[in-house]
Design an enzyme around this catalytic site. Structure first.
Site, short mmCIF file in Angstrom:
data_model
loop_
_atom_site.label_atom_id
_atom_site.label_comp_id
_atom_site.label_asym_id
_atom_site.label_seq_id
_atom_site.Cartn_x
_atom_site.Cartn_y
_atom_site.Cartn_z
N LYS A 70 9.49 -27.64 62.44
CA LYS A 70 10.62 -28.47 62.01
C LYS A 70 11.76 -28.37 63.03
CE LYS A 70 13.76 -28.92 58.09
NZ LYS A 70 14.15 -28.44 56.77
N GLU A 97 7.68 -17.80 67.59
CA GLU A 97 6.23 -17.63 67.53
C GLU A 97 5.52 -18.93 67.95
OE1 GLU A 97 8.43 -16.97 65.19
OE2 GLU A 97 8.05 -15.02 64.26
N GLY A 100 10.89 -26.51 54.96
CA GLY A 100 9.65 -26.10 55.63
C GLY A 100 8.53 -25.79 54.65
N ARG A 101 8.84 -25.01 53.61
CA ARG A 101 7.79 -24.58 52.68
C ARG A 101 7.39 -25.68 51.70
NH1 ARG A 101 12.43 -21.96 52.42
NH2 ARG A 101 13.74 -22.09 50.56
N GLU A 116 10.31 -17.20 49.38
CA GLU A 116 11.34 -17.67 50.31
C GLU A 116 12.36 -18.52 49.54
OE1 GLU A 116 10.57 -18.27 54.80
OE2 GLU A 116 10.70 -20.31 54.03
N HIS A 162 -12.94 -6.26 42.19
CA HIS A 162 -13.58 -5.07 42.77
C HIS A 162 -12.62 -4.35 43.71
CE1 HIS A 162 -17.46 -6.11 41.00
NE2 HIS A 162 -17.01 -7.35 41.14
N LYS A 213 15.31 -12.35 62.95
CA LYS A 213 15.09 -13.19 64.14
C LYS A 213 16.14 -12.89 65.19
CE LYS A 213 13.47 -17.43 61.82
NZ LYS A 213 13.80 -18.84 61.61
O1 F6P Z 1 11.33 -18.17 59.19
C1 F6P Z 1 11.27 -18.96 58.07
C2 F6P Z 1 11.06 -20.39 58.41
O2 F6P Z 1 12.26 -21.00 58.70
C3 F6P Z 1 10.34 -21.11 57.27
O3 F6P Z 1 11.18 -21.53 56.27
C4 F6P Z 1 9.64 -22.19 58.00
O4 F6P Z 1 8.63 -22.73 57.21
C5 F6P Z 1 9.15 -21.46 59.21
O5 F6P Z 1 10.18 -20.55 59.51
C6 F6P Z 1 8.82 -22.30 60.40
O6 F6P Z 1 9.93 -23.01 60.88
P1 F6P Z 1 9.78 -24.21 61.87
O7 F6P Z 1 8.96 -25.25 61.21
O8 F6P Z 1 11.15 -24.68 62.19
O9 F6P Z 1 9.07 -23.70 63.11
#
Ligand code: F6P
Length: 553
Positions: free
Chosen positions: A210, A216, A271-272, A357, A388, A516
Site C-alpha cells: 500500500k 521487508e 491493509g488488513r 492489529e 494432537h 520499525k
Molecule cells: O506493519 C503493519 C502494516 O502496516 C500492515 O497494516 C500492513 O498490512 C503491512 O504493514 C504492509 O504494509 P504495506 O502494504 O504498506 O507494505
C-alpha cells in the site's frame, strides 16, 4: 473525536452484564442445555452460506438480551451507518473505512470524500481481469517470448496474508495455470528458496505494498529485480515481468515499474482489509477473475446481511457480542480459530492480523487508558492437527479458551472415507469441551474396563475434564469463493462491532510503528565498522555487540 461519548463500563447494560456474569460463572453449560430444549434454535442462525451455532456459550436469554442492549447503547447501528456512509471513522488517520465499497454490487454511486469511487474501483477490477486474461491466453509473454508459468507475490501483512490465505483456500478450483509463490519475510532464505527453482524468462513478480515503503517488501522487491536483471540485462524487460499494487504511484515509478503496470488502491482501504482491492491480484491470477468476483459477491451478501438484519439475528453482531461476553464478563484471555478444512490452513493467521492489529489497543477514542480488556489473544491452527498438539490445554488447562470451530458439510475435494471421519472429530470436540467428563463417569468407565479400585483412585482426577468450555460452530455448506467471501466479511464486521463497543480505533495500527523506527536506527549500527549507540539500554547494547563480535569472528 476527542471525548468518548460514552464509556462502555458506564452503560447500564454493562453493569447488568457484570452482575449477571457473577451468577453465570457458577453455572455449567451441561445444565443450561438440560434446562432448555430450545437452546439450539434460540442461539443459532441459518444464513445461506453457513449455519452459525453459538449455543455452546455460557449464555441464557437474559445474557443475550443484555448483550443486545449493550450493542444498542453503544450505538452499533449508527456507527455502522457512518462506516457505510464513508464518514472518517478512522479518526487518527482521518480516513474513511470503505473496504465494503470494493465489493458493492449495487449500481449506486459510492460517495467517498465527495466523489464517486465506483468508476475507479471498477476500472481497477477491469484491469485485473484483463491482465489475468492476457496471461492466461498467452498474449502477455516474457522478454524472450515465452509464456509466464510462475507468479511471485511479494508483500507482507495485509499485502500478503489475504491473497495467500484465499489462494490456498480455493486452490482446488484453480486451473493451476500458474505456480503461485508468496514471499513476505526479509529473511533471505525465503526469496532465495523461491527464486532457486524459477526461470526469469517465465516469471512475473507482483509487488504489493500500500505504502511502497515497507522495508521487508522493498528489500525483497530489489532482490527480485537484481535476480531478474542478471538474466535479462535490459531494463526494458522489466515491463513484462514486474507489476505493482500500491497507493504510491510515485515510489512505484521510481522503483522502475512501468506506469501501465501499476494497480491502484486507496487510502480508505486498510491493509488488513485490502484483499478485495487490487491487493487481490494474485487471487485473480491464480483462480481467474470469475472466482474473485464470486468472492466479492459472498462478501457483499454478508455486508447486506450486516446492514439489514435485526441485531438479534445478525451473525457478525452476535459473533462480536458473544466474544465480548467471553472476554469482558467471563474474563477469558484468548480466542482460538480452528478450521477443520485443510484448505483454510492460513485462515487463523489471516484473522489474527485482522483482529489483533485492529483491536489490539489500550486507549479509547479520547486517548484515555481503558479499564477493560480489548482484543484477546487470537490464534489457531487447522483443528484436526491441533487435536494432537495443543487441544490438551483446551480441554484440561487452567485457562478457558473459547474457540470458533469452522467446518463444511461438503469437502472441497472428496476422497472416500475421509470427510465423515473429519467431521466426527469436529462435532466431538465441541461436545467434549462443553460436557467434559466428571469423576463418577471416569470411575464407571474404568471399572467397566476391569481397572482395580485402587488404580482408579490414583488416576481418576487426571482423567476428569471439567467441561464448560465455550465454542462457536460455523458449518459452511462448502468452502468455495462465495462462502469464503461471506466468512471473511463476517469476521471483518465482528471486528468493527467489537471496536465500537470497546470505543477503540480499529482502523489504525500505530503499534507497529515504534519497532520499525527503532530497526531503522539499529540497522546501520550492525556494520562492524560502526559504533553501537551507547544510549541503548544495557540489554539491547550488549546483544548488538555480541552479534557484531560473533559475526566478525
Ligand atoms: O506493519 C503493519 C502494516 O502496516 C500492515 O497494516 C500492513 O498490512 C503491512 O504493514 C504492509 O504494509 P504495506 O502494504 O504498506 O507494505
Amino acid at each position: 473525536m476527542t471525548k468518548p461519548d460514552v464509556r462502555p463500563t458506564d452503560l447500564p447494560s454493562w453493569k447488568v452484564l457484570e452482575a449477571h456474569a457473577a451468577q453465570m460463572k457458577s453455572r455449567h453449560l451441561k445444565e443450561l442445555f438440560a434446562a432448555d430444549d430450545q437452546r439450539f434454535d434460540k442461539f443459532s442462525l441459518q444464513l445461506s452460506p453457513f449455519l452459525f451455532d453459538y449455543s455452546k456459550n455460557l449464555i441464557t436469554d437474559e445474557t443475550k438480551a443484555a448483550l443486545l442492549a449493550l450493542a444498542q447503547e453503544s450505538g452499533v447501528e449508527s456507527w455502522r451507518t457512518k462506516m457505510f456512509a464513508a464518514e472518517h471513522i478512522n479518526a487518527t488517520e482521518d480516513r474513511a473505512v470503505m473496504h465494503v465499497a470494493l465489493r458493492d454490487k449495487s449500481a449506486n454511486p459510492i460517495l467517498i470524500d465527495g466523489a464517486d469511487a465506483r468508476p475507479a474501483v471498477n476500472a481497477e477490477l477491469e484491469r485485473m481481469r484483463k491482465l489475468s486474461e492476457k496471461l492466461r491466453s498467452g498474449v502477455w509473454v516474457g522478454y524472450t517470448g515465452k509464456t509466464i508459468t510462475d507468479i511471485v507475490s511479494i508483500g507482507i501483512g495485509g499485502s500478503n496474508l489475504g491473497p495467500l490465505m484465499v489462494c490456498e483456500a480455493l486452490k482446488a478450483y484453480s486451473d493451476k495455470r500458474f505456480n503461485m509463490h508468496f514471499v513476505s519475510n526479509i529473511d533471505g532464505v525465503q526469496i532465495a528458496e523461491v527464486l532457486e527453482g524459477l526461470n526469469p524468462e517465465t516469471t512475473l513478480f507482483v509487488i504489493s505494498s500500500k505504502t511502497f515503503t515497507t522495508q521487508e517488501t522493498m528489500t525483497n522487491a530489489r532482490t527480485a529485480e537484481q535476480w531478474f536483471m542478471a538474466a535479462a540485462g535490459d531494463k526494458a524487460a522489466i515491463a513484462k515481468h514486474f507489476v505493482a499494487v500500491s497507493t504510491n504511484r510515485k515510489l512505484v515509478t521510481a522503483f522502475g515499474i512501468a506506469e501501465e503496470n501499476i494497480f491502484d488502491m486507496w487510502d480508505w482501504v486498510g491493509g488488513r482489509f485490502s484483499l478485495w482491492s487490487a491487493i487481490g491480484l494474485p487471487i485473480v491470477l491464480s483462480l481467474g477473475f470469475e472466482l474473485f468476483d464470486e468472492l466479492l459477491q459472498g462478501a457483499y451478501e454478508m455486508d447486506q446481511h450486516f446492514q439489514t438484519a435485526p441485531l438479534a439475528e445478525n451473525a457478525p453482531v452476535m459473533l462480536a457480542l458473544v466474544g465480548i461476553w467471553n472476554r469482558n464478563f467471563l474474563g477469558y484471555p484468548a480466542h482460538a480459530l480452528l478450521p477443520y478444512d485443510q484448505c483454510l490452513h492460513r485462515f487463523p493467521a489471516y484473522m489474527q492480523q485482522a483482529e489483533m492489529e485492529s483491536n489490539g489497543k489500550s486507549v479509547n477514542w479520547a486517548g484515555e487508558q481503558i479499564t477493560y480488556g480489548s482484543v484477546p489473544l487470537v490464534w489457531g491452527e487447522v483443528g484436526i492437527n491441533g487435536q494432537h498438539a495443543f487441544y490438551q490445554m483446551l480441554h484440561q488447562g487452567t485457562d478457558i479458551i473459547p474457540a470458533d470451530f469452522i467446518g463444511s458439510i461438503a469437502p472441497t475435494v472428496a476422497v472416500e472415507g475421509h470427510h465423515d471421519a473429519l467431521m466426527a472429530n469436529f462435532f466431538a470436540q465441541t461436545q467434549a469441551l462443553m460436557l467434559g467428563i466428571d469423576a463418577d463417569q471416569v470411575r464407571r468407565e474404568l471399572s467397566a474396563k476391569g481397572v482395580s479400585a485402587e488404580r482408579i483412585e490414583e488416576i481418576v482426577e487426571h482423567k476428569v475434564h471439567r467441561g464448560n468450555r465455550p465454542s462457536n460452530t460455523l458449518l459452511l455448506n462448502k468452502v468455495d469463493a462465495r462462502s469464503l467471501g461471506a466468512l471473511i466479511a463476517l469476521y471483518e464486521h465482528k471486528i468493527f462491532v467489537q471496536g465500537i463497543i470497546w470505543r477503540i480505533h480499529s482502523f489504525d495500527q500505530w503499534g507497529v510503528e515504534l519497532g520499525k523506527v527503532l530497526a531503522a536506527g539499529i540497522q546501520p549500527e550492525l556494520d562492524t565498522n560502526k559504533a553501537t549507540n551507547a544510549a541503548h539500554d544495557a540489554s539491547t547494547r550488549n546483544l548488538i555487540d555480541y552479534y557484531k563480535r560473533a559475526k566478525s569472528a
